[in-house]
Design an enzyme around this catalytic site. Structure first.
Site, PDB file in Angstrom:
ATOM      1  N   LYS A  52       0.851  -1.201   0.000  1.00  0.00           N
ATOM      2  CA  LYS A  52       0.000   0.000   0.000  1.00  0.00           C
ATOM      3  C   LYS A  52       0.884   1.248   0.000  1.00  0.00           C
ATOM      4  CE  LYS A  52      -3.845  -2.401   2.092  1.00  0.00           C
ATOM      5  NZ  LYS A  52      -4.439  -2.953   3.289  1.00  0.00           N
ATOM      6  N   GLN A  96      -5.022  -2.081   9.627  1.00  0.00           N
ATOM      7  CA  GLN A  96      -4.940  -3.359   8.915  1.00  0.00           C
ATOM      8  C   GLN A  96      -5.572  -4.481   9.736  1.00  0.00           C
ATOM      9  OE1 GLN A  96      -3.655  -3.750   5.749  1.00  0.00           O
ATOM     10  NE2 GLN A  96      -4.145  -5.932   5.804  1.00  0.00           N
ATOM     11  N   ASP A 119     -11.319   2.384   3.975  1.00  0.00           N
ATOM     12  CA  ASP A 119     -11.723   0.977   3.812  1.00  0.00           C
ATOM     13  C   ASP A 119     -13.229   0.875   3.558  1.00  0.00           C
ATOM     14  OD1 ASP A 119      -9.860  -0.983   3.777  1.00  0.00           O
ATOM     15  OD2 ASP A 119      -9.723  -1.232   5.950  1.00  0.00           O
TER      16      ASP A 119
END
Ligand code: NAD
Length: 291
Positions: A52, A96, A119
Site C-alpha cells: 500500500k 490493517q 476501507d
C-alpha cells in the site's frame, strides 16, 4: 473462448488516473495522505501494508506507516487512531485487519473518522451504502463492479450468484449489485446454502468470495456466464482461486487464475484516499475565512 477480465491492466490505468488526480490536488494545495496502522508481526499483513505504501509512493500520495507491537493495549491503539483522525495532512486512516484477539476490532473500526475511513467499513459508510448514498465505499466490491463495468459484462436484469457473505466482499457486493444504478438480481450464497450449483447454473454471473479452492467448477456454470474469482487460498506457496481451471471451457467472461481483483482492490483504496482528500479540499475551501 472466454474474455479474460484483466484486472492487472485495468489497475494500471486506474493508477494513472489516480496519479493525475493526486497531482491536481497537490497543485491546489492538498497533497492526499494515507496513514496505516499495523499491529503485530504477521508476515502477510506486513506485506499487504508495504505494498500500500509502495502504491502511494508511485502515485504521489503521502503515506505514514505506523507499526505497533502485538501487545498494544486497546486504549493505546484508540489513541493512535484519534491522533491520525485529527491530523489535517492525512485524509485516509486504515487499520490493517485482522487485529489480535484481545483487541475489539469493531470499536477500532468505529473510532476511525468516517470521512477518513478509506476501507469503507465504518458503520456510517456502510449505512450510506445501504441507503444508496455516495460516500466512501468498501474497496473489494467496488473493484469487482469496476472490473465488470470496464468489460461491459451485462448486469442489469441479470441473475448474479455471489458466494460468501463476508462483510469485506460478498455481503456488501450484493447490496451494490441490487442498487438501481446497477439493477442486477443478486443471490447471496453462503456455507448454509444446500445446493450452490442449483443457483449458479441459473446465473448469468458467478462471483466467488468464499476462500474455498476450486469451489466453482465447469459443471456449475451456465455456458457463456461470467465467473469472477475473489477468494484465494495459499497451498504449498501456490495461490488457488475459488474458480476451478476447467471453468474456462464454459465461461463467457473469466478472471485469470492469478490476480485481477487483488490489484484493483489496492487501486480502489487509493481512489478512496483521493476521494477523501477531494472532499476535505472542497470542505476547507467552502469554509472560507471566519472573519
Ligand atoms: P469471510 O471468511 O468473512 O467469508 C467467507 C464466506 O464464504 C462466508 O460467508 C462463508 O459462509 C462462505 N463460505 C465458506 N465456505 C463455503 C462453501 N463451501 N460454500 C458456500 N459458501 C461458503 O471472508 P471474506 O473476508 O469475505 O473474504 C472471502 C475471500 O475473498 C477470502 O478468500 C479472502 O482472502 C478473499 N479476498 C480477496 C480480496 C482480493 O482483493 N482479491 C479481498 C478481500 C478478500
Amino acid at each position: 473462448m472466454a474474455v479474460l477480465l484483466d484486472g492487472d491492466a485495468l489497475a494500471a490505468t486506474w493508477r494513472d488516473e489516480i496519479k493525475r488526480d493526486a497531482a491536481r490536488l497537490t497543485q491546489a494545495g492538498i497533497t492526499p495522505g494515507l496513514a496505516t496502522i499495523l499491529v503485530g508481526g504477521d508476515e502477510a499483513s506486513a506485506h499487504y501494508v508495504s505494498r500500500k505504501h509502495q502504491d502511494c509512493a508511485e502515485t504521489g500520495i503521502l503515506s505514514r506507516d505506523i507499526r505497533l507491537p502485538e501487545t498494544v493495549r486497546q486504549d493505546e491503539l484508540l489513541g493512535h487512531v484519534r491522533e491520525l483522525n485529527a491530523e489535517p495532512t492525512l485524509h485516509g486512516v486504515l487499520v490493517q485487519l485482522p487485529l489480535p484477539a484481545h483487541i475489539d476490532a469493531a470499536s477500532i473500526q468505529l473510532a476511525v473518522a468516517p470521512e477518513k475511513d478509506v476501507d469503507g467499513l465504518h458503520p456510517l459508510n456502510l449505512g450510506a451504502l445501504v441507503l444508496g448514498q455516495r460516500r466512501l465505499r468498501p474497496c473489494t466490491p467496488s473493484a469487482i463492479l469496476g472490473l465488470l463495468q470496464a468489460y461491459r459484462v451485462p448486469l442489469a436484469g441479470r441473475r448474479v450468484a455471489v458466494i460468501g457473505r463476508g462483510l469485506l466482499v460478498g455481503r456488501t457486493l450484493a447490496i451494490m449489485l441490487a442498487d438501481p444504478a446497477i439493477d442486477a438480481i443478486p443471490t447471496l450464497l453462503h456455507r448454509g446454502a444446500p445446493d450452490l450449483a442449483a443457483v449458479t447454473r441459473e446465473s448469468d454471473a458467478v462471483i466467488a468470495a468464499a476462500g474455498v479452492p476450486d469451489l466453482v467448477r465447469a459443471d456449475m456454470l451456465k455456458p457463456g456466464a461470467c465467473a469472477v474469482g475473489v477468494g484465494i487460498t495459499y497451498r504449498n506457496g501456490e495461490m488457488i482461486s475459488d474458480i476451478a481451471d476447467d471453468v474456462a471451457s464454459v465461461a463467457g467472461f473469466l478472471t485469470p487464475r492469478h490476480g485481477s481483483v487483488g490489484p484493483l482492490t489496492r487501486a480502489m483504496l487509493l481512489r478512496n484516499v483521493i476521494e477523501a482528500a477531494g472532499a476535505y479540499s472542497a470542505a476547507t475551501r467552502g469554509a472560507g475565512p471566519t472573519a
